[in-house]
Design an enzyme around this catalytic site. Sequence first.
Site, mmCIF file in Angstrom:
data_model
loop_
_atom_site.group_PDB
_atom_site.id
_atom_site.type_symbol
_atom_site.label_atom_id
_atom_site.label_comp_id
_atom_site.label_asym_id
_atom_site.label_seq_id
_atom_site.Cartn_x
_atom_site.Cartn_y
_atom_site.Cartn_z
ATOM 1 N N TYR A 85 55.846 60.616 49.153
ATOM 2 C CA TYR A 85 55.518 59.352 49.817
ATOM 3 C C TYR A 85 54.067 59.591 50.584
ATOM 4 O O TYR A 85 53.190 58.617 50.329
ATOM 5 C CB TYR A 85 56.603 58.815 50.616
ATOM 6 C CG TYR A 85 56.278 57.071 50.904
ATOM 7 C CD1 TYR A 85 56.795 56.164 50.018
ATOM 8 C CD2 TYR A 85 55.425 56.998 51.966
ATOM 9 C CE1 TYR A 85 56.493 54.916 50.368
ATOM 10 C CE2 TYR A 85 55.278 55.484 52.492
ATOM 11 C CZ TYR A 85 55.704 54.480 51.403
ATOM 12 O OH TYR A 85 55.317 53.265 51.843
ATOM 13 N N PHE A 137 31.950 37.741 39.492
ATOM 14 C CA PHE A 137 32.984 38.257 38.531
ATOM 15 C C PHE A 137 34.322 37.677 38.786
ATOM 16 O O PHE A 137 34.474 37.208 40.089
ATOM 17 C CB PHE A 137 33.211 39.565 38.579
ATOM 18 C CG PHE A 137 34.240 40.267 37.443
ATOM 19 C CD1 PHE A 137 34.015 40.158 36.085
ATOM 20 C CD2 PHE A 137 35.531 40.477 37.928
ATOM 21 C CE1 PHE A 137 34.954 40.404 35.167
ATOM 22 C CE2 PHE A 137 36.277 40.922 36.887
ATOM 23 C CZ PHE A 137 36.121 40.721 35.605
ATOM 24 N N THR A 138 35.087 37.548 37.886
ATOM 25 C CA THR A 138 36.435 36.479 38.251
ATOM 26 C C THR A 138 37.367 36.799 39.349
ATOM 27 O O THR A 138 37.342 35.958 40.181
ATOM 28 C CB THR A 138 37.300 36.423 36.743
ATOM 29 O OG1 THR A 138 37.563 37.766 36.534
ATOM 30 C CG2 THR A 138 36.280 35.687 35.784
ATOM 31 N N ASP A 228 30.122 46.801 43.258
ATOM 32 C CA ASP A 228 31.281 46.926 42.162
ATOM 33 C C ASP A 228 30.868 47.847 41.621
ATOM 34 O O ASP A 228 30.010 47.830 40.510
ATOM 35 C CB ASP A 228 31.428 45.502 41.647
ATOM 36 C CG ASP A 228 32.332 45.321 40.546
ATOM 37 O OD1 ASP A 228 33.008 46.676 40.187
ATOM 38 O OD2 ASP A 228 32.999 44.156 40.388
ATOM 39 N N LYS A 271 38.123 51.174 33.842
ATOM 40 C CA LYS A 271 37.167 50.894 33.022
ATOM 41 C C LYS A 271 36.468 52.332 32.953
ATOM 42 O O LYS A 271 37.012 53.148 32.331
ATOM 43 C CB LYS A 271 36.112 49.976 33.518
ATOM 44 C CG LYS A 271 36.629 48.745 34.082
ATOM 45 C CD LYS A 271 37.336 47.844 33.188
ATOM 46 C CE LYS A 271 37.896 46.558 33.654
ATOM 47 N NZ LYS A 271 37.638 45.867 34.810
ATOM 48 N N ARG A 395 34.422 34.169 27.560
ATOM 49 C CA ARG A 395 33.751 34.343 28.809
ATOM 50 C C ARG A 395 32.866 33.136 29.073
ATOM 51 O O ARG A 395 31.565 33.314 28.685
ATOM 52 C CB ARG A 395 32.969 35.777 29.071
ATOM 53 C CG ARG A 395 33.770 36.645 29.467
ATOM 54 C CD ARG A 395 34.386 36.554 30.541
ATOM 55 N NE ARG A 395 35.152 37.782 31.267
ATOM 56 C CZ ARG A 395 36.281 37.572 31.862
ATOM 57 N NH1 ARG A 395 36.986 36.347 31.922
ATOM 58 N NH2 ARG A 395 37.067 38.408 32.238
ATOM 59 N N PHE A 462 41.878 31.461 33.151
ATOM 60 C CA PHE A 462 41.629 31.777 31.813
ATOM 61 C C PHE A 462 42.589 32.653 31.393
ATOM 62 O O PHE A 462 43.110 32.904 30.089
ATOM 63 C CB PHE A 462 40.334 32.764 31.601
ATOM 64 C CG PHE A 462 39.967 33.709 32.622
ATOM 65 C CD1 PHE A 462 39.681 33.657 33.783
ATOM 66 C CD2 PHE A 462 40.452 35.084 32.358
ATOM 67 C CE1 PHE A 462 39.737 34.615 34.521
ATOM 68 C CE2 PHE A 462 40.058 36.088 33.072
ATOM 69 C CZ PHE A 462 39.916 35.997 34.202
HETATM 70 C C1 LIG Z 1 38.067 44.537 35.898
HETATM 71 C C2 LIG Z 1 37.088 44.201 36.913
HETATM 72 C C3 LIG Z 1 37.568 44.048 38.221
HETATM 73 C C4 LIG Z 1 38.735 43.950 38.666
HETATM 74 O O1 LIG Z 1 39.459 45.128 38.595
HETATM 75 P P1 LIG Z 1 41.062 45.118 37.931
HETATM 76 O O2 LIG Z 1 41.338 46.498 37.712
HETATM 77 O O3 LIG Z 1 41.289 44.316 36.682
HETATM 78 O O4 LIG Z 1 41.815 44.560 38.905
HETATM 79 C C5 LIG Z 1 36.297 43.859 38.980
HETATM 80 N N1 LIG Z 1 35.126 43.897 38.788
HETATM 81 C C6 LIG Z 1 34.640 43.981 37.643
HETATM 82 C C7 LIG Z 1 33.198 44.070 36.985
HETATM 83 C C8 LIG Z 1 35.662 44.221 36.473
HETATM 84 O O5 LIG Z 1 35.280 44.310 35.370
#
Ligand SMILES: *Cc1c(COP(=O)(O)O)cnc(C)c1O
Length: 470
Positions: A85, A137-138, A228, A271, A395, A462
């Site tokens: 933990y 970004f969303t 980011d 990613k 998108r 979306f």
């Molecule tokens: C996917 C993504 C996020 C959010 O990350 P999650 O792992 O899906 O929560 C943030 N910024 C960008 C540019 C992304 O592509």
Amino acid sequence: MTTNLPVTTGHQLGRRSWAEPWKIKMVEPLRVTSPDQREHALAEAGYNTFLLRSDDVYIDLLTDSGTSAMSDRQWAGLLLGDESYAGSRNFYQLEEAVRSAYGYQHVVPTHQGRGAEHLISQVAIRPGQYVPGNMYFTTTRAHQELAGGVFEDVIIDEAHDPESEHPFKGNVDIARLERLIAREGAKNIAYVSLAGTVNMAGGQPVSMECVRAVRALCDRHGIRVFLDATRMVENAFFIQEREPGYAGKTIAEILREFCSYTDGAWMSAKKDSLVNIGGWLALNDRDLFEEARNLVVVYEGLHTYGGLAGRDMQAMAIGIAESLQEDHVRARIGQVRYLGDLLARAGVPFVRPVGGHAVFLDARRFYPHLSQDVFPAQTLAAELYLDSGVRSMERGVVSAGRDPATGEHHYPRLELTRLTIPRRVYTQAHMDIVAESVQAVYEQRESAKGLVMTYEPRYLRFFQARFDRL
Ligand SMILES: *Cc1c(COP(=O)(O)O)cnc(C)c1O
């Protein structure tokens, strides 16, 4: 002379092909469906590709998020999971991997990127403050707005033009940022929210020159810059390829330099870092880090696991190192470009130049007869699925959501359907199939009528919205 060159550098010379720097040792069968099955499945899913069952999908280009194939080393790393933990050994490995690859001091693990976005937004935004960013970004903007922030887009105009061949369409318009600071005052700017390879602009990179200029401007006004870093490795590839002075530097060196101009970063390791789940927040400021580390306990888990199993952190640490290998990045982006080349030859309109992780079809030019009120990009994703079982995502106006102040739709200039390529998953033959299907849908474009939204969720609509055919 050329015989001494590794094959993977050949494409830079325009003479030799790239190839994947791996071979396959485990396979997962794909399922091909009939047109009737797809018609039924899509109606059940409310014409939203997010609501399809993956069993009904043939080639899945919904997202590159968490869909990578892990390497044998990463799988072996899972067996080294220390599921304590507190104080898991794997956390310290992850911390070391982030420090050495990205260069930040302090690391907070999170279950995925949005967990880190939540933390940074809560600790660094006061209600009413502006958060300028190079396009939204969303999930990033959702967390900034939930923390009371007001997003303002400061990306260059070229980013909104799918036909512009600008090499760094992700760049910040420095004059626009300067005007915002002058208008609102530096105290009313929470931080600059800078993203590498801007997803919503079509996976378009930011130049080193730009991040340096942002840093210099923010230093003059005492404003912080957070990054980011989700696709920053891919951004580094574009700098190496396109920016004067960087051709001789490694991707790892470029990444470190870029990050050095920022005060911290959040990461969706799903990613670039080649894992199925994971993320982190990294900060140089000790006090801010202490606050974030305190909050992570409330929302994610203890600060040495942040909602992850020890094994996930181990796979992430290994994935970070693998993601920086030059031949990996070259083959990854090479495959995206391969698909782009096929579509270009077929005359299909898409965002130029091809980005790092996806080809973004330009639904406005694809369906010039459809207005944004009938969701052309959503329609295109639906038609592509019906044709072949290839899953893509919208998108455009659906992803952009509504303005929280007026309640009106945001009408983004870019109305795109994204064909996102998972890392190390599909072959060139799969890309051929995808290109053929897009071409078939393009040939029937005049018969498309658009969609009407029948259910609209309050947040990030979306993902769960439902539609019907017009
Ligand atoms: C996917 C993504 C996020 C959010 O990350 P999650 O792992 O899906 O929560 C943030 N910024 C960008 C540019 C992304 O592509």
